[in-house]
Motif scaffolding. Structure first.
Motif, PDB file in Angstrom:
ATOM      1  N   SER A 122       0.796  -1.236  -0.132  1.00 31.05           N
ATOM      2  CA  SER A 122       0.050  -0.119   0.016  1.00 31.05           C
ATOM      3  C   SER A 122       0.678   1.087   0.027  1.00 31.05           C
ATOM      4  O   SER A 122       0.437   2.211  -0.305  1.00 31.05           O
ATOM      5  N   LYS A 123       2.175   1.069   0.528  1.00 32.70           N
ATOM      6  CA  LYS A 123       2.959   2.178   0.541  1.00 32.70           C
ATOM      7  C   LYS A 123       3.893   2.479  -0.788  1.00 32.70           C
ATOM      8  O   LYS A 123       4.704   3.515  -0.825  1.00 32.70           O
ATOM      9  N   GLY A 124       3.622   1.392  -1.577  1.00 31.23           N
ATOM     10  CA  GLY A 124       4.463   1.356  -2.784  1.00 31.23           C
ATOM     11  C   GLY A 124       5.902   0.770  -2.521  1.00 31.23           C
ATOM     12  O   GLY A 124       6.886   1.193  -3.585  1.00 31.23           O
ATOM     13  N   ILE A 125       6.047   0.053  -1.653  1.00 29.74           N
ATOM     14  CA  ILE A 125       7.379  -0.475  -1.245  1.00 29.74           C
ATOM     15  C   ILE A 125       7.398  -1.791  -1.699  1.00 29.74           C
ATOM     16  O   ILE A 125       6.441  -2.838  -1.568  1.00 29.74           O
ATOM     17  N   LYS A 126       8.280  -2.234  -2.713  1.00 28.60           N
ATOM     18  CA  LYS A 126       8.387  -3.451  -3.443  1.00 28.60           C
ATOM     19  C   LYS A 126       8.784  -4.547  -2.274  1.00 28.60           C
ATOM     20  O   LYS A 126       9.630  -4.304  -1.233  1.00 28.60           O
ATOM     21  N   VAL A 127       8.430  -5.952  -2.531  1.00 26.28           N
ATOM     22  CA  VAL A 127       8.999  -7.047  -1.400  1.00 26.28           C
ATOM     23  C   VAL A 127       9.702  -8.005  -2.594  1.00 26.28           C
ATOM     24  O   VAL A 127       9.190  -8.478  -3.529  1.00 26.28           O
ATOM     25  N   ALA A 128      10.694  -8.575  -1.981  1.00 29.99           N
ATOM     26  CA  ALA A 128      11.466  -9.513  -2.492  1.00 29.99           C
ATOM     27  C   ALA A 128      12.118 -10.314  -1.647  1.00 29.99           C
ATOM     28  O   ALA A 128      11.731 -10.194  -0.401  1.00 29.99           O
ATOM     29  N   ILE A 129      12.240 -11.614  -2.016  1.00 27.16           N
ATOM     30  CA  ILE A 129      12.596 -13.184  -1.145  1.00 27.16           C
ATOM     31  C   ILE A 129      13.946 -13.234  -1.629  1.00 27.16           C
ATOM     32  O   ILE A 129      14.347 -13.614  -2.726  1.00 27.16           O
ATOM     33  N   TYR A 130      14.844 -13.577  -0.683  1.00 27.00           N
ATOM     34  CA  TYR A 130      16.132 -14.041  -0.942  1.00 27.00           C
ATOM     35  C   TYR A 130      16.474 -15.312   0.059  1.00 27.00           C
ATOM     36  O   TYR A 130      16.673 -15.084   1.256  1.00 27.00           O
ATOM     37  N   SER A 131      16.416 -16.547  -0.466  1.00 23.09           N
ATOM     38  CA  SER A 131      16.430 -17.739   0.475  1.00 23.09           C
ATOM     39  C   SER A 131      17.686 -18.372   0.146  1.00 23.09           C
ATOM     40  O   SER A 131      17.763 -18.511  -0.997  1.00 23.09           O
ATOM     41  N   ASP A 132      18.312 -19.196   1.005  1.00 21.04           N
ATOM     42  CA  ASP A 132      19.245 -20.013   0.753  1.00 21.04           C
ATOM     43  C   ASP A 132      18.769 -21.267  -0.017  1.00 21.04           C
ATOM     44  O   ASP A 132      19.401 -22.255  -0.711  1.00 21.04           O
ATOM     45  N   TYR A 133      17.226 -21.546   0.098  1.00 17.08           N
ATOM     46  CA  TYR A 133      16.682 -22.714  -0.552  1.00 17.08           C
ATOM     47  C   TYR A 133      15.620 -22.261  -1.252  1.00 17.08           C
ATOM     48  O   TYR A 133      15.336 -21.010  -1.313  1.00 17.08           O
ATOM     49  N   LYS A 134      15.145 -23.149  -2.083  1.00 17.69           N
ATOM     50  CA  LYS A 134      14.110 -22.851  -3.090  1.00 17.69           C
ATOM     51  C   LYS A 134      12.659 -22.159  -2.407  1.00 17.69           C
ATOM     52  O   LYS A 134      12.432 -22.882  -1.145  1.00 17.69           O
ATOM     53  N   ALA A 135      12.214 -21.167  -2.682  1.00 18.71           N
ATOM     54  CA  ALA A 135      11.177 -20.625  -2.028  1.00 18.71           C
ATOM     55  C   ALA A 135       9.821 -20.178  -2.588  1.00 18.71           C
ATOM     56  O   ALA A 135       8.990 -19.962  -1.948  1.00 18.71           O
ATOM     57  N   HIS A 136       9.842 -20.640  -4.241  1.00 21.13           N
ATOM     58  CA  HIS A 136       8.355 -20.379  -4.649  1.00 21.13           C
ATOM     59  C   HIS A 136       7.299 -21.060  -3.858  1.00 21.13           C
ATOM     60  O   HIS A 136       6.294 -20.282  -3.752  1.00 21.13           O
ATOM     61  N   ASP A 137       7.306 -22.315  -3.681  1.00 18.16           N
ATOM     62  CA  ASP A 137       6.368 -23.024  -3.490  1.00 18.16           C
ATOM     63  C   ASP A 137       6.050 -22.859  -1.744  1.00 18.16           C
ATOM     64  O   ASP A 137       5.134 -22.929  -1.381  1.00 18.16           O
ATOM     65  N   LYS A 138       7.235 -22.494  -0.949  1.00 18.11           N
ATOM     66  CA  LYS A 138       6.704 -21.971   0.392  1.00 18.11           C
ATOM     67  C   LYS A 138       5.954 -20.910   0.212  1.00 18.11           C
ATOM     68  O   LYS A 138       5.188 -20.603   1.102  1.00 18.11           O
ATOM     69  N   MET A 139       6.336 -19.703  -0.260  1.00 16.00           N
ATOM     70  CA  MET A 139       5.544 -18.739  -0.524  1.00 16.00           C
ATOM     71  C   MET A 139       3.953 -19.008  -0.942  1.00 16.00           C
ATOM     72  O   MET A 139       3.293 -18.274  -0.236  1.00 16.00           O
ATOM     73  N   LEU A 140       3.949 -19.670  -1.843  1.00 17.41           N
ATOM     74  CA  LEU A 140       2.437 -20.185  -2.244  1.00 17.41           C
ATOM     75  C   LEU A 140       1.729 -20.701  -1.223  1.00 17.41           C
ATOM     76  O   LEU A 140       0.647 -20.549  -0.896  1.00 17.41           O
ATOM     77  N   ALA A 141       2.380 -21.613  -0.363  1.00 21.24           N
ATOM     78  CA  ALA A 141       1.801 -22.310   0.662  1.00 21.24           C
ATOM     79  C   ALA A 141       1.495 -21.270   1.862  1.00 21.24           C
ATOM     80  O   ALA A 141       0.675 -21.512   2.536  1.00 21.24           O
ATOM     81  N   MET A 142       2.098 -20.158   2.057  1.00 19.20           N
ATOM     82  CA  MET A 142       1.961 -19.322   2.961  1.00 19.20           C
ATOM     83  C   MET A 142       0.921 -18.168   2.708  1.00 19.20           C
ATOM     84  O   MET A 142       0.474 -17.319   3.232  1.00 19.20           O
ATOM     85  N   GLY A 143       0.408 -18.344   1.425  1.00 20.87           N
ATOM     86  CA  GLY A 143      -0.131 -17.137   0.799  1.00 20.87           C
ATOM     87  C   GLY A 143       0.524 -15.676   0.650  1.00 20.87           C
ATOM     88  O   GLY A 143      -0.287 -14.696   0.941  1.00 20.87           O
ATOM     89  N   LEU A 144       1.453 -15.781   0.338  1.00 20.35           N
ATOM     90  CA  LEU A 144       2.317 -14.489   0.366  1.00 20.35           C
ATOM     91  C   LEU A 144       2.841 -14.235  -1.057  1.00 20.35           C
ATOM     92  O   LEU A 144       3.206 -15.186  -1.670  1.00 20.35           O
ATOM     93  N   GLU A 145       2.784 -13.038  -1.370  1.00 18.65           N
ATOM     94  CA  GLU A 145       3.176 -12.556  -2.796  1.00 18.65           C
ATOM     95  C   GLU A 145       4.458 -11.714  -2.741  1.00 18.65           C
ATOM     96  O   GLU A 145       4.446 -10.801  -1.667  1.00 18.65           O
ATOM     97  N   ALA A 146       5.395 -11.903  -3.639  1.00 20.54           N
ATOM     98  CA  ALA A 146       6.315 -11.056  -3.784  1.00 20.54           C
ATOM     99  C   ALA A 146       6.793 -10.568  -5.286  1.00 20.54           C
ATOM    100  O   ALA A 146       6.378 -11.321  -6.060  1.00 20.54           O
TER     101      ALA A 146
END
Length: 231
Positions: free
Chosen positions: A124-148
């Motif tokens: 809502s503030k126009g700040i972008k969200v990014a993810i940096y994980s040492d492990y694969k993270a796409h499926d984890k983000m989907l499972a948590m209902g979080l978008e980046a």
């Protein structure tokens, strides 16, 4: 809360999150995983060596913090093969099942309180969200209902490095067309995430690890985003 004690939100254009231990509590997930593993292998005792493979996989990765030797996606399995005498295919199958697939349905129950609200506030503030994980993270983000806006892992060909090597953070900043100092990295381990941010010249925070029912790190951080900083 380690790292920057006060966040100057007027200077931040991207917030980058680690995943494991940062967006969800690992202790709660491990309890659920423990019972699942016991139940599974109690009926299949001849497969119990799989547990040793999982342990070895984690240990060998931890021993190689900052790895930059190339082909990380393949190398991480070969380290386990060398030390345990397992076949590469077997190691990959066990790790894929128990680390990257089976835990996902439990992640929504383990996501830290306030995480979804904080993500929404950043958007809502126009700040972008990014993810940096040492492990694969796409499926984890989907499972948590979080978008980046961008999801990156150490095993991606463009990164091919383990934390605290700063390549992943610098890649995200460049990809989103911002300077490292315009990003905020949030992680859970000073020696890995904090050091990674320091090497990248990036502001960072290490979250307070409180019990799940008392966890309020993201609520507090969201409040600082809402209330203007005064001199």
């Amino acid at each position: 809360m380690k790292g920057y004690t006060i966040v100057d939100w007027s200077a931040i254009k991207v917030v980058i999150f680690d995943v494991d231990g940062t967006l969800y509590t690992q202790s709660r997930l491990r309890k659920r995983m423990f019972y699942a593993l016991i139940k599974h292998y109690a009926l299949r005792p001849w497969q119990a060596k799989d547990l040793m493979i999982l342990q070895r996989f984690r240990v060998e990765r931890e021993k190689r913090a900052g790895y930059a030797g190339g082909n990380l996606e393949k190398a991480q399995y070969e380290w386990c093969v060398e030390k345990g005498g397992y076949s590469p295919l077997k190691v990959r199958q066990v790790v894929e099942q128990w680390m990257f697939t089976f835990p996902n349905p439990y992640l929504a129950q383990c996501t830290y309180p306030g995480t979804h609200s904080f993500f929404a506030k950043l958007k809502s503030k126009g700040i972008k969200v990014a993810i940096y994980s040492d492990y694969k993270a796409h499926d984890k983000m989907l499972a948590m209902g979080l978008e980046a806006d961008l999801i990156v892992s150490s095993t991606d060909p463009e990164i091919d490095r383990l934390k605290p090597d700063p390549t992943g953070l610098l890649y995200i900043a460049k990809k989103l067309q911002v300077l490292p100092e315009q990003c905020l990295f949030i992680g859970d381990r000073q020696e890995m995430d904090g050091e990674c941010a320091i090497r990248a010249g990036m502001p960072y925070l290490i979250l307070d690890k409180k019990p799940f029912n008392k966890f309020n790190f993201y609520q507090q951080l969201e409040h600082t985003l809402t209330v203007p900083i005064t001199a």
